[in-house]
Scaffold this active site. Structure first.
Site, PDB file in Angstrom:
ATOM      1  N   VAL A  11      40.398  31.511  38.454  1.00  0.00           N
ATOM      2  CA  VAL A  11      41.600  30.663  38.313  1.00  0.00           C
ATOM      3  C   VAL A  11      41.250  29.369  37.576  1.00  0.00           C
ATOM      4  CG1 VAL A  11      43.361  29.343  39.570  1.00  0.00           C
ATOM      5  CG2 VAL A  11      42.680  31.611  40.395  1.00  0.00           C
ATOM      6  N   GLU A 150      49.210  30.029  41.462  1.00  0.00           N
ATOM      7  CA  GLU A 150      49.176  30.773  40.193  1.00  0.00           C
ATOM      8  C   GLU A 150      49.524  32.233  40.477  1.00  0.00           C
ATOM      9  OE1 GLU A 150      45.831  32.623  41.835  1.00  0.00           O
ATOM     10  OE2 GLU A 150      46.732  33.274  39.953  1.00  0.00           O
ATOM     11  N   PHE A 151      49.914  32.942  39.399  1.00  0.00           N
ATOM     12  CA  PHE A 151      50.275  34.363  39.537  1.00  0.00           C
ATOM     13  C   PHE A 151      49.551  35.165  38.464  1.00  0.00           C
ATOM     14  CE2 PHE A 151      53.368  33.727  42.809  1.00  0.00           C
ATOM     15  CZ  PHE A 151      53.744  32.400  42.639  1.00  0.00           C
ATOM     16  N   ARG A 153      47.179  37.760  36.718  1.00  0.00           N
ATOM     17  CA  ARG A 153      46.541  39.041  37.002  1.00  0.00           C
ATOM     18  C   ARG A 153      45.205  39.106  36.268  1.00  0.00           C
ATOM     19  NH1 ARG A 153      50.707  42.683  34.224  1.00  0.00           N
ATOM     20  NH2 ARG A 153      50.908  40.704  33.096  1.00  0.00           N
ATOM     21  N   GLU A 154      44.158  39.593  36.913  1.00  0.00           N
ATOM     22  CA  GLU A 154      42.889  39.772  36.190  1.00  0.00           C
ATOM     23  C   GLU A 154      43.145  40.801  35.079  1.00  0.00           C
ATOM     24  OE1 GLU A 154      39.370  40.363  38.542  1.00  0.00           O
ATOM     25  OE2 GLU A 154      40.170  39.052  40.108  1.00  0.00           O
ATOM     26  N   ASN A 207      52.707  38.234  46.439  1.00  0.00           N
ATOM     27  CA  ASN A 207      51.629  39.233  46.396  1.00  0.00           C
ATOM     28  C   ASN A 207      51.842  40.330  47.425  1.00  0.00           C
ATOM     29  OD1 ASN A 207      50.260  38.284  44.238  1.00  0.00           O
ATOM     30  ND2 ASN A 207      48.387  37.761  45.341  1.00  0.00           N
ATOM     31  N   HIS A 250      53.164  52.562  40.295  1.00  0.00           N
ATOM     32  CA  HIS A 250      52.213  53.592  39.852  1.00  0.00           C
ATOM     33  C   HIS A 250      51.364  54.016  41.051  1.00  0.00           C
ATOM     34  CE1 HIS A 250      53.409  52.672  35.803  1.00  0.00           C
ATOM     35  NE2 HIS A 250      53.096  51.412  35.977  1.00  0.00           N
ATOM     36  N   CYS A 259      42.601  39.724  45.518  1.00  0.00           N
ATOM     37  CA  CYS A 259      43.824  39.043  45.969  1.00  0.00           C
ATOM     38  C   CYS A 259      44.665  39.824  46.957  1.00  0.00           C
ATOM     39  CB  CYS A 259      44.652  38.657  44.747  1.00  0.00           C
ATOM     40  SG  CYS A 259      43.770  37.505  43.704  1.00  0.00           S
ATOM     41  N   LYS A 320      40.512  47.606  38.610  1.00  0.00           N
ATOM     42  CA  LYS A 320      41.613  47.910  37.671  1.00  0.00           C
ATOM     43  C   LYS A 320      41.041  47.823  36.272  1.00  0.00           C
ATOM     44  CE  LYS A 320      44.390  44.424  36.584  1.00  0.00           C
ATOM     45  NZ  LYS A 320      45.246  43.224  36.591  1.00  0.00           N
TER      46      LYS A 320
HETATM   47  C1  UDX Z   1      47.430  40.246  41.578  1.00  0.00           C
HETATM   48  C2  UDX Z   1      48.836  39.764  41.241  1.00  0.00           C
HETATM   49  O1  UDX Z   1      49.454  40.692  40.343  1.00  0.00           O
HETATM   50  C3  UDX Z   1      48.755  38.373  40.578  1.00  0.00           C
HETATM   51  O2  UDX Z   1      50.068  37.908  40.316  1.00  0.00           O
HETATM   52  C4  UDX Z   1      48.032  37.428  41.538  1.00  0.00           C
HETATM   53  O3  UDX Z   1      47.930  36.133  40.973  1.00  0.00           O
HETATM   54  C5  UDX Z   1      46.648  37.956  41.856  1.00  0.00           C
HETATM   55  O4  UDX Z   1      46.749  39.270  42.417  1.00  0.00           O
HETATM   56  P1  UDX Z   1      45.386  41.337  40.321  1.00  0.00           P
HETATM   57  O5  UDX Z   1      44.848  41.510  41.692  1.00  0.00           O
HETATM   58  O6  UDX Z   1      44.523  40.757  39.259  1.00  0.00           O
HETATM   59  O7  UDX Z   1      46.735  40.391  40.381  1.00  0.00           O
HETATM   60  O8  UDX Z   1      45.821  42.770  39.779  1.00  0.00           O
HETATM   61  P2  UDX Z   1      47.136  43.652  39.785  1.00  0.00           P
HETATM   62  O9  UDX Z   1      47.379  44.067  38.398  1.00  0.00           O
HETATM   63  O10 UDX Z   1      48.230  42.992  40.521  1.00  0.00           O
HETATM   64  O11 UDX Z   1      46.664  44.957  40.624  1.00  0.00           O
HETATM   65  C6  UDX Z   1      46.280  44.783  41.953  1.00  0.00           C
HETATM   66  C7  UDX Z   1      45.897  46.166  42.502  1.00  0.00           C
HETATM   67  O12 UDX Z   1      47.059  46.999  42.619  1.00  0.00           O
HETATM   68  C8  UDX Z   1      44.898  46.926  41.628  1.00  0.00           C
HETATM   69  O13 UDX Z   1      43.972  47.593  42.466  1.00  0.00           O
HETATM   70  C9  UDX Z   1      45.775  47.950  40.912  1.00  0.00           C
HETATM   71  O14 UDX Z   1      45.060  49.130  40.581  1.00  0.00           O
HETATM   72  C10 UDX Z   1      46.813  48.246  41.975  1.00  0.00           C
HETATM   73  N1  UDX Z   1      48.096  48.708  41.419  1.00  0.00           N
HETATM   74  C11 UDX Z   1      48.829  47.871  40.651  1.00  0.00           C
HETATM   75  C12 UDX Z   1      48.531  49.992  41.737  1.00  0.00           C
HETATM   76  O15 UDX Z   1      47.836  50.747  42.414  1.00  0.00           O
HETATM   77  N2  UDX Z   1      49.739  50.411  41.263  1.00  0.00           N
HETATM   78  C13 UDX Z   1      50.520  49.598  40.484  1.00  0.00           C
HETATM   79  O16 UDX Z   1      51.595  50.035  40.083  1.00  0.00           O
HETATM   80  C14 UDX Z   1      50.049  48.287  40.166  1.00  0.00           C
END
Ligand code: UDX
Length: 430
Positions: A11, A150-151, A153-154, A207, A250, A259, A320
């Site tokens: 962050v 913040e929001f 995504r990695e 989240n 998904h 997170c 991811k």
């Molecule tokens: C998340 C939030 O999206 C972000 O706004 C916050 O600031 C931090 O946490 P992040 O953890 O980086 O971001 O990744 P994200 O893309 O949200 O995915 C989180 C997890 O959910 C991953 O393991 C991903 O594989 C899983 N996921 C995501 C699913 O299994 N299905 C989906 O449709 C979306």
């Protein structure tokens, strides 16, 4: 306006680089000497698409500087962003020791009116906690504390910083609100201005709702497998309902990362602490914790529980795509479960190998590319949906594998590949 960022993690570094790119003079304080040395020499400590270029550009412009010098910088800052870690304790409670330490250090050094911004994901009431800490060493009220979650995504952090859906400002004075709006002026995005407590819970609600959506579609996927339905079609259809939306539907091996798991557990803890039984959050947390275990049962079923003299290929270890982060990664969890059998495991991930080696046993073969990982294997398990795994040369894969069996935990292929002679298993289809 002098801006200081405390903490150069996922962050803090993104915040520092992007604010410098807006034209602000930004000092980023990082106490880890190795990380600080790398940053000073233009190297970022983790993989984040686009960050290294933006970082180098602003380093060159001298708007962005890194230091471990605390006092001088704090006493001359107008705005200080606290971006330190809030890792989870075993009981789900957020560990605020780093926030407390930084607040105490700031309280001794601030001079003149300063806005202290809590950027880290912190439980409700942390702004108050920071305020109390600052008051201890400041008789006059020469500061405001703002909650500005913040929001990011990695893997999409720069995009999410530059094009946020909203900017949350939790504060108690117009003065602080105006300063934050001046900082984010260039973004021209909607603001939600509220009190600190509301801003803090917005982050957890945001989240945890996304985690709930994911867990819901994973549960529907399990049902689809038992009733001959297709989960992708269900997800597409319900996603067309404007009240639901297509994103985060998904199905897969469950949510990971630093997170969602932490934030859902923290929300549950905050509920319990405030006499509120968050039944849905508890169900989501439990379902997600059990998901990889239930997928390991799928692996046992496919291999007929025979693991002697077989090799299993796992493609995708980061939690991811587009990140090297393996924290709470389903790939790591599944490799550990399979590692308890006699099967030999071969893994490959485009970015996550260095971090995977710190987490997994040495008996696992860490390969240099996906085809090396596939060679002589009896089962391919696709765990992370990296783009390069979506375009495998399937004829080459079939030749390389001892047995052409695929368990696709991200549904990046379809049962059409059966025509190429593969045994294909996916999520939410039967
Ligand atoms: C998340 C939030 O999206 C972000 O706004 C916050 O600031 C931090 O946490 P992040 O953890 O980086 O971001 O990744 P994200 O893309 O949200 O995915 C989180 C997890 O959910 C991953 O393991 C991903 O594989 C899983 N996921 C995501 C699913 O299994 N299905 C989906 O449709 C979306």
């Amino acid at each position: 306006m002098k801006i200081t960022i405390i903490g150069a993690g996922y962050v803090g570094l993104v915040q520092a680089v992007c604010l410098a790119d807006f034209g602000f003079n930004v000092i980023c304080i990082e106490k880890d000497t190795e990380k600080l040395r790398d940053l000073k020499f233009g190297k970022i400590p983790f993989y984040e698409p686009g960050l290294e270029d933006l970082f180098r550009k602003n380093l060159k412009s001298n708007r962005l500087n890194f230091t471990n010098e605390f006092s001088e910088n704090i006493s001359t800052s107008d705005v200080i962003f606290i971006c330190v870690g809030t890792p989870p304790k075993k009981n789900g409670e957020s560990n605020l020791s780093f926030v407390d330490q930084v607040s105490k250090d700031i309280s001794k050094k601030i001079k003149g009116y300063t806005v202290v911004v809590s950027k880290s994901t912190v439980p409700v009431g942390t702004s108050k906690r920071i305020e109390n800490s600052l008051k201890k060493n400041n008789s006059i009220k020469s500061f405001d504390v703002v909650s500005n979650p913040e929001f990011l995504r990695e893997g999409a952090a720069i995009n999410d910083f530059m094009r946020p859906d909203k900017i949350i400002i939790g504060c108690r004075t117009k003065k602080a609100e105006k300063i934050l709006k001046k900082i984010y002026k260039k973004l021209k995005r909607p603001y939600v201005v509220t009190n600190n407590e509301t801003a803090e819970i917005i982050k957890y609600a945001n989240n945890s709702f996304l985690a709930t959506k994911i867990t819901f579609i994973n549960e529907i996927a399990d049902l689809c497998e038992n009733i001959g339905a297709e989960v992708e079609t269900v997800a597409k259809a319900i996603g067309l309902d404007g009240r639901i939306g297509a994103k985060f539907l998904h199905p897969g091996p469950g949510y990971g990362g630093s997170c969602f798991p932490k934030d859902v557990k923290s929300l549950i803890y905050q509920g319990n602490k405030n006499s509120t039984d968050l039944k849905i959050a508890k169900a989501v947390d439990r379902a997600n914790d059990l998901r990889v275990k239930s997928l390991f049962q799928r692996v046992k079923k496919i291999t007929k529980n025979k693991f002697n003299n077989i090799q299993i290929c796992i493609l995708g270890i980061s939690f991811k795509p587009e990140t090297d982060d393996v924290r709470e990664s389903p790939g790591i969890k599944l490799a550990r479960d399979i590692g308890k059998t006699k099967a030999k495991i071969k893994i490959y991930d485009p970015q996550g190998m260095k971090n995977a080696k710190k987490e997994l046993s040495k008996s696992i073969e860490f390969c240099n590319d996906e085809y090396e990982a596939l060679k002589n294997t009896n089962l391919l398990i696709i765990v992370t949906e990296w783009n390069q795994f979506k375009n495998l040369d399937l004829l080459k894969v079939k030749k390389l594998m001892k047995k052409p069996v695929i368990l696709d935990l991200r549904n990046i292929y379809s049962k059409d590949i059966v025509k190429l002679g593969f045994q294909y298993h996916s999520i939410g289809n039967n």
